[in-house]
Structures are given as C-alpha cells and as structure tokens.
Design an enzyme around this catalytic site. Structure first.
Site, PDB file in Angstrom:
ATOM      1  N   LYS A 211     -16.430  27.522 -30.288  1.00 25.08           N
ATOM      2  CA  LYS A 211     -16.812  26.949 -28.999  1.00 25.08           C
ATOM      3  C   LYS A 211     -16.061  27.496 -27.797  1.00 25.08           C
ATOM      4  CE  LYS A 211     -18.684  23.234 -28.431  1.00 25.08           C
ATOM      5  NZ  LYS A 211     -19.955  22.634 -28.122  1.00 25.08           N
TER       6      LYS A 211
ATOM      7  N   HIS B   3     -39.483  22.785 -11.852  1.00 24.93           N
ATOM      8  CA  HIS B   3     -39.595  21.883 -13.007  1.00 24.93           C
ATOM      9  C   HIS B   3     -38.833  22.432 -14.219  1.00 24.93           C
ATOM     10  CE1 HIS B   3     -42.937  19.979 -10.771  1.00 24.93           C
ATOM     11  NE2 HIS B   3     -43.243  21.226 -10.474  1.00 24.93           N
TER      12      HIS B   3
ATOM     13  N   SER C  23     -12.606  24.247 -28.481  1.00 21.71           N
ATOM     14  CA  SER C  23     -12.741  22.973 -29.171  1.00 21.71           C
ATOM     15  C   SER C  23     -11.642  22.861 -30.213  1.00 21.71           C
ATOM     16  CB  SER C  23     -14.113  22.898 -29.836  1.00 21.71           C
ATOM     17  OG  SER C  23     -14.077  22.025 -30.948  1.00 21.71           O
TER      18      SER C  23
ATOM     19  N   ASN D 122      -1.293  -2.143  13.392  1.00 21.37           N
ATOM     20  CA  ASN D 122      -2.750  -1.942  13.399  1.00 21.37           C
ATOM     21  C   ASN D 122      -3.156  -0.668  14.129  1.00 21.37           C
ATOM     22  OD1 ASN D 122      -2.690  -4.347  12.108  1.00 21.37           O
ATOM     23  ND2 ASN D 122      -3.568  -5.571  13.764  1.00 21.37           N
TER      24      ASN D 122
ATOM     25  N   SER E 122       0.828  -1.208   0.000  1.00 23.26           N
ATOM     26  CA  SER E 122       0.000   0.000   0.000  1.00 23.26           C
ATOM     27  C   SER E 122       0.862   1.257   0.000  1.00 23.26           C
ATOM     28  CB  SER E 122      -0.927   0.002   1.219  1.00 23.26           C
ATOM     29  OG  SER E 122      -0.173  -0.054   2.416  1.00 23.26           O
TER      30      SER E 122
ATOM     31  N   GLU F 151     -18.356  20.961 -15.869  1.00 17.98           N
ATOM     32  CA  GLU F 151     -18.751  19.594 -16.236  1.00 17.98           C
ATOM     33  C   GLU F 151     -17.943  18.565 -15.456  1.00 17.98           C
ATOM     34  OE1 GLU F 151     -19.324  19.152 -20.714  1.00 17.98           O
ATOM     35  OE2 GLU F 151     -18.513  21.161 -20.535  1.00 17.98           O
TER      36      GLU F 151
ATOM     37  N   ASN G 283     -16.290  26.030 -23.971  1.00 19.00           N
ATOM     38  CA  ASN G 283     -16.975  24.988 -23.197  1.00 19.00           C
ATOM     39  C   ASN G 283     -16.757  25.119 -21.688  1.00 19.00           C
ATOM     40  OD1 ASN G 283     -17.789  23.794 -25.634  1.00 19.00           O
ATOM     41  ND2 ASN G 283     -15.860  22.650 -25.764  1.00 19.00           N
TER      42      ASN G 283
HETATM   43  N1  ARG Z   1      -0.700  -1.202   5.349  1.00 14.17           N
HETATM   44  C1  ARG Z   1      -1.584  -1.689   6.344  1.00 14.17           C
HETATM   45  C2  ARG Z   1      -2.940  -0.995   6.232  1.00 14.17           C
HETATM   46  O1  ARG Z   1      -3.009   0.002   5.629  1.00 14.17           O
HETATM   47  C3  ARG Z   1      -0.991  -1.429   7.707  1.00 14.17           C
HETATM   48  C4  ARG Z   1      -1.489  -2.368   8.748  1.00 14.17           C
HETATM   49  C5  ARG Z   1      -1.034  -3.731   8.490  1.00 14.17           C
HETATM   50  N2  ARG Z   1      -1.320  -4.627   9.548  1.00 14.17           N
HETATM   51  C6  ARG Z   1      -1.300  -5.937   9.394  1.00 14.17           C
HETATM   52  N3  ARG Z   1      -1.575  -6.650  10.410  1.00 14.17           N
HETATM   53  N4  ARG Z   1      -1.009  -6.510   8.240  1.00 14.17           N
HETATM   54  O2  ARG Z   1      -3.920  -1.480   6.728  1.00 14.17           O
END
Ligand code: ARG
Length: 469
Positions: A285, A158, A279, A112, A25, A292, A287
C-alpha cells in the site's frame, strides 16, 4: 491559593476554583500576546499625549511591556494558568514589574475593546499570510500546467468520460478557484482593518482620548464609528471563516481528484513518497493520506463557521461572555487552512504526472462523438439529425467492443452520405489532438486558448501579489 483578582474591590470571595478553567480563555488567546502588547503600548502613548497619564508612566509602561514581550519570545515568561486570559496575564505581569504605573494602563479602556483590537490585529496579519500562501499555491498550479502543456486527459461530467481536455486546462480551473479565494481572503482582511480601541466597555469614555491616534499607531484603516458595535461585532471573523471554508471546499475537491487519480484504476498520477503513507499490514500500500486529511479536515472548518454563527445569533448588545467563544474556531480555521494549503502545494509540486496513462484514457471510447456530429452539422445536416447518426455509430461500435476511430470506412460511409463521399473527414476529426484543438472558444481547452489563459493567470497573480503589501 488564588491571587488577588482584577475585580477584587467589588467581590467578597474569589471565583469558584472549580469553574476557573471553564471561564478561562488563556490557552486559546495566548497567541494574541504580541497584539495585546502592541495595543497596550499604543494606548499608553495616546494616554500620555492626551495628558491622561504622565509621559514617565507611559515610558515605564512601554519598557515594562517590551520586557514582557522579550520574555515571552525567549520562552522565559511563565504563564499562570490561573489567569483568565492573555490581557489579565500581561497586565498583572506588568504591574508586578513596574508597580503603580502598571495600574494606570487600563485607564479609558476595557477588556472588551482590548480583545476586539487584539483579535482584529491578529486577523489582519493572518489573512495576509493566508493570501500569500494562496498566491504560492496558484503559482504552483501555473507551474504544473506549464510543465505539462501538451498532456491530454479525459474530461468528465457525472464522472463519466465526456470530452478530451488538456491536463493544463484542468489545473488552471483550480487556479481560478483559488484566485477568487484570494479575493475573499483579502476582503476578510479589510473587514478586520477597523479599530474598536477607545470604545471601552460599550459606551465610550469620559477621558479625553483620541481614537484616531491609536488607530493610526496600530495601522488600522479607520476607527469603528459606534462604540457598541465596535465591542460586539464579530462579522469579520465570520468573513474570515467563510473565506477559509470556501477555500477548503476547493482544496477538498482537488484532493478528491488526487485520491482518485492515484488509485490503481485511474493511475493518472503518482504521489511522491513524501506525501503518502504506507500500511502497517499491507506491504503493497501507498496511501494518499494527506489528500484525504485535507478532504476530512474541511468538515471542521465548516463546523467553525456554523459554531460562530450560532454563538452570535441570539446575543443582545453589547459584549457578552459568549463572545469569548469566537476565537477558538477562528484560529482553528486559520491553522487548518494553513496546513492544507502547504500540503496541497507539496503534493502537486512533487507528484508524477503519468502522461501516457492520461493520454490512453482519453483515447478510444466515444469522446469525439460530439465532434463527429459537429462535422455533419457544419456540412448542413441539422444538429439533431447529426446527433442521431452519430448515436447509431456509437451503438454499432459499442456492440462490437470498438471505439469510434476503430470503425471501418465502410461502416462510417454507410452512416451518412457525407462520410460516404469522404470518410477521411471522420477519421481526421476523431483524432484526439484534433478534438482538443477544435475547442478554440474563449476559455476553451484548445492549446492556444490555454496558453492565453496561462498569460492571464500570471498577470493576475502578479497584481494580486502586489495588492497584499
Ligand atoms: N477573554 C475575554 C474574551 O475573549 C476578554 C474580554 C472579557 N470581557 C469581559 N467583560 N468579561 O472575550
């Protein structure tokens, strides 16, 4: 070559390298680096104060983390794409930098509670930034309302012309929507303002930690009372994305109006060149692309909300890796709204309000029909009967391709004994300025009421601004 892993003690082989990217991540949570470092420094200091690690180790951890922060800031820190997330990246770099003491930082902590802490700190900062942006946009709506305080335009139901209104009244309607959005954004801030740190993996820890200390050091209002809830609660992200979604709904509705108003058919406004595009094929044009895009990007923010609701709905307690999917959508909602708020503010502060076109649009037609009926009602005609009389006048005018105020005195007189006595009553009522000025009920479109509304809006804006700090 895969580097030594954080859990290499238990494992005989390194993780499958093909799946490394799937599990990672870092690309998304990289932006949490400041919060991660702040959280770690607060944790290390607390560990030392509680005599869980030595003050020397805490000092070395702090200076190492500050060094890493300086490098990330300067762009000289090399993120290793093999690292799973920002927490591992920084911890690894720390140990490389300061040696053994780096390995003591993770005492009484888990990723965590770490990731929950970092994300909450980040959301606290971002919700405030969005709340500030909302105030700026509200201020822009007041500015545009005040700069055009006498401009009359048709009001619609409306999408059919209904009754003439002040353009300022129309602008202020959006001001109040954004005022509620502000409140929702601050509520999302408050939901994030609780500390999960010290919950460790799920059950807490046997080390004599002090959660109040880290919470206070990090500026959290309180600690979360249950360690399992603390590591698996993502309600605060739902609150955030919901707040973003509702704001996007409001911006999208407004942008739809800008798009219509800037069309040739309406011609109510002209967007500045800076907020329009041309455009590649049609030279004529201009726009309203940005309006949008705000409308179009609203859908992705809704998607972010549904995405997270779906991630959460089947999760058993406590942490599950699914929760790693919480951040991308939340960050996307923040980024999208940040840009959308800036775009709308720019558009309204630079657009040209074509007051004559609006005024002409409010003229003619039958928008004073209700008022004409009201005049009869005020003079004793039952409203239903008055409605009928005026309905016939509308039909008569329509057949002749005229507006109500173009009917002849004879035609008006023939419709009711009241007008027969004095047809000028009808003509006076039909003047568009008078139609607007008659709407004096609280919150109505009469100039006096709108002036009071502006004052109220300004007061509310001031107190809301103060409440962010
Ligand atoms: N990258 C993880 C997340 O965003 C961090 C926590 C990971 N914890 C674990 N027990 N794998 O959730």
């Amino acid at each position: 070559m895969t580097s030594k892993h954080l859990w290499s003690g238990r494992f005989e082989t390194a993780p499958d390298s093909d799946l490394q990217a799937f599990g990672a991540s870092l690309a998304v949570d990289k932006r949490l680096w400041q919060q991660d470092i702040a959280g770690s420094i607060a944790h290390a200091n607390m560990l030392a104060e509680q005599s869980i690690i030595t003050t020397e180790d805490a000092a070395s951890i702090t200076s190492g983390l500050n060094e890493i922060a300086a490098r990330i800031e300067a762009g000289t820190f090399e993120f290793n794409t093999q690292d799973e997330d920002i927490h591992m990246s920084i911890e690894k770099a720390l140990t490389e930098l300061i040696g053994e003491a780096g390995g003591r930082l993770h005492t009484a902590r888990s990723r965590n509670d770490q990731v929950a802490t970092d994300t909450r700190l980040y959301i606290k900062q971002q919700t405030k930034a969005l709340a500030e942006q909302l105030c700026e946009l509200r201020s822009a709506f007041i500015e545009v309302a005040e700069a055009n305080s006498t401009v009359i335009m048709p009001g619609y139901t409306h999408l059919q012309k209904a009754q003439p209104i002040l353009f300022a009244h129309h602008m202020l309607a959006y001001y109040w929507m954004l005022t509620r959005d502000f409140k929702r954004m601050m509520a999302a801030h408050d939901a994030a303002d609780l500390s999960p740190l010290g919950s460790a993996a799920l059950a807490g820890t046997g080390h004599p930690i002090d959660r109040q200390k880290t919470a206070t050091a990090l500026g959290f209002a309180q600690v979360i009372p249950n360690s399992m809830d603390a590591v698996s609660d993502r309600d605060y992200l739902l609150d955030l994305i919901y707040a973003c979604s509702v704001t996007m709904v409001h911006l999208s509705r407004f942008c739809e109006e800008l798009i219509m108003w800037s069309s040739n058919e309406f011609g109510f406004i002209t967007l500045s060149d800076a907020y329009s595009t041309g455009s590649s094929i049609m030279p004529q044009k201009k726009n309203p692309d940005f309006a949008e895009l705000v409308r179009g990007k609203t859908g992705r923010v809704f998607g972010d909300l549904i995405g997270l609701l779906t991630v959460l709905k089947g999760l058993p307690l406590a942490y599950n890796k699914d929760l790693q999917e919480d951040k991308e959508g939340a960050f996307d909602a923040i980024d999208t709204l940040t840009q959308a708020l800036a775009a709308v503010k720019g558009m309204i502060l630079t657009m040209k309000v074509n007051t004559d076109v609006m005024y002409q649009g409010a003229q003619g037609g039958f928008m004073a029909a209700t008022d004409l009926a009201d005049v009869l009602a005020e003079r004793g005609v039952p409203f239903r009967e008055a409605h009928e009389i005026v309905g016939k006048l509308v039909l008569l005018a329509e057949k002749q391709g005229k507006s109500l105020d173009e009917l002849t005195l004879d035609e008006l007189s023939a419709s009711s004994p009241i007008f027969a006595k004095d047809a000028s009553i009808a003509l006076e009522v039909l003047k568009i300025e008078n139609v607007v000025a008659r709407r004096t009920s609280e919150g109505g479109t009469a100039p006096d009421q709108v002036r009071e509304q502006v004052e109220l809006a300004k007061k509310r804006l001031d107190s809301d601004k103060d409440s962010i700090l």
